[in-house]
Design an enzyme around this catalytic site. Structure first.
Site, PDB file in Angstrom:
ATOM      1  N   LEU A  44       0.878  -1.161   0.000  1.00 28.95           N
ATOM      2  CA  LEU A  44       0.000   0.000   0.000  1.00 28.95           C
ATOM      3  C   LEU A  44       0.918   1.213   0.000  1.00 28.95           C
ATOM      4  O   LEU A  44       1.916   1.230   0.724  1.00 28.95           O
ATOM      5  CB  LEU A  44      -0.862   0.044   1.262  1.00 28.95           C
ATOM      6  CG  LEU A  44      -2.235  -0.598   1.248  1.00 28.95           C
ATOM      7  CD1 LEU A  44      -2.894  -0.465   2.617  1.00 28.95           C
ATOM      8  CD2 LEU A  44      -3.130  -0.024   0.181  1.00 28.95           C
ATOM      9  N   ASP A  45       0.583   2.214  -0.779  1.00 28.56           N
ATOM     10  CA  ASP A  45       1.386   3.435  -0.783  1.00 28.56           C
ATOM     11  C   ASP A  45       1.438   4.040   0.612  1.00 28.56           C
ATOM     12  O   ASP A  45       0.525   3.835   1.413  1.00 28.56           O
ATOM     13  CB  ASP A  45       0.779   4.466  -1.733  1.00 28.56           C
ATOM     14  CG  ASP A  45       0.791   4.011  -3.174  1.00 28.56           C
ATOM     15  OD1 ASP A  45       1.724   3.291  -3.554  1.00 28.56           O
ATOM     16  OD2 ASP A  45      -0.135   4.380  -3.909  1.00 28.56           O
ATOM     17  N   ARG A  46       2.464   4.827   0.855  1.00 31.16           N
ATOM     18  CA  ARG A  46       2.625   5.480   2.151  1.00 31.16           C
ATOM     19  C   ARG A  46       1.409   6.337   2.496  1.00 31.16           C
ATOM     20  O   ARG A  46       0.999   6.412   3.649  1.00 31.16           O
ATOM     21  CB  ARG A  46       3.903   6.326   2.136  1.00 31.16           C
ATOM     22  CG  ARG A  46       4.282   6.838   3.495  1.00 31.16           C
ATOM     23  CD  ARG A  46       5.597   7.530   3.442  1.00 31.16           C
ATOM     24  NE  ARG A  46       5.324   8.949   3.207  1.00 31.16           N
ATOM     25  CZ  ARG A  46       6.226   9.888   3.216  1.00 31.16           C
ATOM     26  NH1 ARG A  46       7.483   9.601   3.404  1.00 31.16           N
ATOM     27  NH2 ARG A  46       5.891  11.141   3.020  1.00 31.16           N
TER      28      ARG A  46
END
Length: 181
Positions: A44-46
């Site tokens: 998951l992206d930051r």
């Protein structure tokens, strides 16, 4: 074999170490999970939140993360603007991004969900409404949901993954995890 579900908070890297910055390190999975031998099955992206599966089972990890298995992933996306039926129809039929056409997504407008506050909160513009979508994808390209909603004219403000296959986030709060049996 160990498999856990984790609610990744906003701003946390979906890896156990931060090799990207000098100085103060960014928060990683190791700030929340102290279990040897488990690895993230997918990313998951930051700046995205929500469900991650971590496992010590390499086959399960591949089955979740590899596109050929088409594990459905469901997201709640808060977007800028009042989503239109035309935009939803485009998402449902698939759109062409710079890296090629996407597969059709399940997409529907939903009422604002009852969820935790984000820290920091999203930017709010009084002159621009926002709306919520539920999107289910069977592929997982880099920043795909954000690129898809922007492509149809509704940039994503907040993105929360709530389901991977049969696993749900349920009532886990950010930073919490639970082991699967």
């Amino acid at each position: 074999m160990t498999t856990i579900l984790f609610n990744k908070p906003f701003g946390v890297l979906s890896q156990f170490t931060d090799k990207g910055t000098e100085g103060s390190p960014r928060p990683t999975l190791s700030n929340y999970i102290d279990l040897p031998g488990v690895y993230a099955a997918g990313r998951l992206d930051r700046d995205s939140e929500g469900l991650m599966v971590l496992t010590s089972d390499g086959k399960l990890q591949a089955k979740i993360a590899h596109p050929k298995y088409k594990a459905p992933k469901t997201y709640l996306a808060q977007v800028e603007g009042a989503i239109t039926d035309d935009a939803l129809a485009l998402l449902r039929q698939g759109i062409t991004l710079k890296d090629g056409p996407t597969k059709p997504a399940k997409a529907r407008a939903i009422p604002a969900p009852t969820i935790w506050d984000r820290d920091p909160p999203i930017r709010v513009r009084k002159s621009v409404p926002d709306s919520w979508l539920e999107l289910t994808l069977t592929e997982g390209r880099n920043r795909q949901v954000r690129r898809m909603t922007a492509h149809v004219g509704f940039p994503t403000l907040r993105l929360i993954r709530v389901q991977i296959g049969d696993w749900h986030l349920d009532d886990m709060q950010p930073g919490q995890w639970r082991a699967l049996r």
